[in-house]
Design an enzyme around this catalytic site. Structure first.
Site, PDB file in Angstrom:
ATOM      1  N   THR A 124      43.106 -69.755  92.528  1.00 50.04           N
ATOM      2  CA  THR A 124      41.970 -70.120  91.766  1.00 50.04           C
ATOM      3  C   THR A 124      41.371 -71.466  92.125  1.00 50.04           C
ATOM      4  O   THR A 124      40.107 -71.319  91.891  1.00 50.04           O
ATOM      5  CB  THR A 124      42.259 -70.253  90.430  1.00 50.04           C
ATOM      6  OG1 THR A 124      43.072 -69.223  89.626  1.00 50.04           O
ATOM      7  CG2 THR A 124      41.325 -70.737  89.430  1.00 50.04           C
ATOM      8  N   THR A 200      48.232 -71.460  91.859  1.00 54.42           N
ATOM      9  CA  THR A 200      49.245 -72.163  91.070  1.00 54.42           C
ATOM     10  C   THR A 200      50.597 -71.520  90.849  1.00 54.42           C
ATOM     11  O   THR A 200      51.659 -71.869  90.609  1.00 54.42           O
ATOM     12  CB  THR A 200      48.763 -72.573  89.512  1.00 54.42           C
ATOM     13  OG1 THR A 200      48.418 -71.295  89.020  1.00 54.42           O
ATOM     14  CG2 THR A 200      47.771 -73.708  89.783  1.00 54.42           C
ATOM     15  N   ASP A 201      50.331 -69.782  90.517  1.00 50.22           N
ATOM     16  CA  ASP A 201      51.692 -69.163  90.300  1.00 50.22           C
ATOM     17  C   ASP A 201      52.987 -69.397  91.048  1.00 50.22           C
ATOM     18  O   ASP A 201      54.030 -69.348  90.520  1.00 50.22           O
ATOM     19  CB  ASP A 201      51.343 -67.696  90.358  1.00 50.22           C
ATOM     20  CG  ASP A 201      50.037 -67.343  89.282  1.00 50.22           C
ATOM     21  OD1 ASP A 201      49.722 -68.182  88.603  1.00 50.22           O
ATOM     22  OD2 ASP A 201      49.805 -66.149  89.571  1.00 50.22           O
ATOM     23  N   LYS A 279      56.131 -74.384  87.796  1.00 50.71           N
ATOM     24  CA  LYS A 279      54.860 -73.863  86.856  1.00 50.71           C
ATOM     25  C   LYS A 279      55.756 -73.350  85.546  1.00 50.71           C
ATOM     26  O   LYS A 279      56.692 -72.553  85.659  1.00 50.71           O
ATOM     27  CB  LYS A 279      54.246 -72.606  87.385  1.00 50.71           C
ATOM     28  CG  LYS A 279      53.016 -72.415  86.450  1.00 50.71           C
ATOM     29  CD  LYS A 279      52.104 -71.213  87.156  1.00 50.71           C
ATOM     30  CE  LYS A 279      51.032 -71.130  86.296  1.00 50.71           C
ATOM     31  NZ  LYS A 279      49.781 -70.294  86.710  1.00 50.71           N
TER      32      LYS A 279
HETATM   33  N1  ASP Z   1      46.862 -66.024  90.111  1.00 46.43           N
HETATM   34  C1  ASP Z   1      46.534 -67.469  90.805  1.00 46.43           C
HETATM   35  C2  ASP Z   1      47.499 -67.661  91.971  1.00 46.43           C
HETATM   36  O1  ASP Z   1      48.306 -68.232  91.972  1.00 46.43           O
HETATM   37  C3  ASP Z   1      46.776 -68.364  89.810  1.00 46.43           C
HETATM   38  C4  ASP Z   1      46.067 -69.767  90.298  1.00 46.43           C
HETATM   39  O2  ASP Z   1      45.735 -69.998  91.199  1.00 46.43           O
HETATM   40  O3  ASP Z   1      46.077 -70.487  89.395  1.00 46.43           O
HETATM   41  O4  ASP Z   1      46.715 -67.482  93.115  1.00 46.43           O
END
Ligand code: ASP
Length: 479
Positions: A124, A200-201, A279
């Protein structure tokens, strides 16, 4: 705009492109509704549906999306999917094409400032519109970043390199190896700090991988992401980038860390050790937590405040050990009641060489799987125990179950988090595919804080021990 269909002789090829852009990702039957209503992607519309009236911008869809829904970005910034057959009226009110290009400004160079290298991997933080629609804009040249977050130039000189453009569920063996090697090269070439932009995932998996693969770095390696894309008013992208760049450029801690918001407000960021972070919330901006320990430090507008008592300090040399290796025949077995033995047998039969159990309580599984654990051991598969509770230590001498499982050759991993253990076993088996004793030895020896002597007394209670707002809150609640 062109809505003609492709001619049978192929003469409509140019039209096909126009079509593809105007209706990006849409297929029948939703496509029919768009055409019939003279609505294209990037039209602003009013849609009256059986469940209400919606105003928004028609977004492109990704190739793999279903064919039944129209996706609107509402004024609130949220996206909504409307099933075509619930829409009774679709009216175009305007057209607002997203600007894919972030305005570039030349990143000013200041020789008195530290040099930081930012590696982009995707997620993201690299998205300006909505990452689910395919309308993704990687803002990763220094000029683009400076255009979006000019404060970065007050902190450091920035060099950027987009290594991948993936959502983090697609990070894996290849990406870990490339990232580790590139970080090693950037350090040897003299940078003062490294940042890694990441989804983040699975940021905690990559943080663990880098913690093992990039050993004893002389400079900070700071992973950063965002829970909200930067087109949304509530985005945490800029705040996280500024704090992470500060930690990378000026911070004294030379470890692999994750830098994300501490509270949901933007008042400070936390630096978490790469092997102890996870996370913990699907949507909060303060989703990352240090588990089994306290965070390393807090970063706010005043600078960096240490929370943890021990950390590896920044050095002037350029020495770093890169041990990039990863075996992809390792798995996590998340125990559930009534688990049957054949699930373990299947892993062994399929050639898995390592299993990390996330067991219940102090490190337990049921008796039904015992015979399969024995067969796994006899087949040379290494099996380790971690905890579903995430906090606390594996203690297999307390209950009979634990003692029985120990007899089956399952090795307890103290307070290593299941994901940190999974990545470590993949790394250790990748490094020493033919030396099971060396792998066992490595697994039980902390390399980067993945096993600690104990939990700090206030770690669990405060959750993020040492953070002033939590201390204050607890002193009020408990007094
Ligand atoms: N689905 C995304 C990822 O982990 C979520 C994010 O970046 O926060 O790439």
């Amino acid at each position: 705009m062109n809505t003609k269909s492709v001619g049978p002789n192929g003469a409509g090829a140019a039209d096909e492109v126009a079509d593809a852009e105007d209706y990006k990702g849409y297929r029948e039957p939703a496509l029919g509704l768009l055409k019939q209503s003279h609505v294209t992607v990037w039209s602003t519309v009013v849609a009256v549906t059986s469940s209400g009236r919606f105003e928004g911008l028609v977004l492109p869809r990704s190739e793999t999306s279903d064919a039944e829904h129209l996706v609107l970005k509402l004024e609130s910034g949220y996206n909504v999917g409307l099933r075509y057959d619930t829409i009774t009226e679709l009216t175009k009110t305007g057209y607002r094409k997203a600007i894919y290009k972030v305005p570039e400004k030349e990143f000013p160079r200041d020789d008195s400032k530290p040099n930081v290298v930012l590696f982009g991997t995707g997620g993201t933080i690299a998205s300006r519109l909505d990452y689910r629609t395919g309308a993704v804009i990687p803002a990763f040249t220094p000029g683009e970043l400076y255009g979006s977050v000019p404060e970065l130039a007050d902190v450091c000189n920035l060099e950027t390199e987009k290594l991948f453009g993936v959502f983090s569920e697609n990070m894996g063996r290849e990406e870990y190896l490339v990232l580790a090697e590139r970080i090693g090269k950037a350090i040897r070439e003299g940078c003062d700090g490294v940042m890694v932009g990441h989804g983040t995932d699975t940021m905690h998996h990559t943080a663990a991988a880098l913690s093992y693969m990039v050993q004893d770095p002389p400079v900070p390696i700071v992973m950063v992401g965002s829970q909200r894309s930067s087109d949304r008013p509530s985005s945490d992208a800029a705040r996280n980038l500024i704090a992470a760049s500060y930690a990378a450029a000026h911070g004294p801690i030379a470890e692999v860390m994750v830098c994300m918001l501490g509270p949901t407000s933007h008042s400070y960021n936390l630096l978490h050790r790469g092997t102890r972070v996870r996370k913990m919330h699907s949507s909060y901006r303060s989703t990352f937590r240090t588990l089994g320990d306290v965070p390393l430090a807090m970063v706010n507008d005043e600078g960096l405040t240490h929370i943890h008592e021990t950390w590896k300090p920044r050095r002037d040399d350029r020495e770093v050990t890169i041990q990039a290796a990863f075996c992809d025949r390792v798995t996590i077995l998340y125990y559930y009641p009534n688990m049957q033995a054949d699930i373990v047998d299947a892993m062994v039969e399929k050639g898995y060489r390592g299993i990390i159990i996330a067991g219940t309580g102090l490190g337990h599984v049921n008796r039904l799987v015992y015979p399969a654990l024995e067969r796994a051991r006899d087949a040379g598969v290494q099996v380790y125990m971690t905890l579903q509770t995430l906090w606390g230590f594996v203690q297999m001498n307390v209950y009979e179950t634990g003692r029985e499982i120990l007899q089956l050759g399952v090795i307890p991993l103290a307070n290593m988090l299941p994901e940190a253990a999974y990545i470590k076993l993949s790394w250790a088996l990748g490094l020493h595919p033919d030396d099971p004793d060396r792998v066992r030895e490595l697994m039980s020896t902390p390399v980067a804080g993945e096993i600690t002597d104990g939990e700090p007394h206030d770690g669990y209670l405060l959750f993020q021990g040492g953070v002033p707002e939590m201390k204050e809150l607890l002193s009020k609640t408990l007094s």
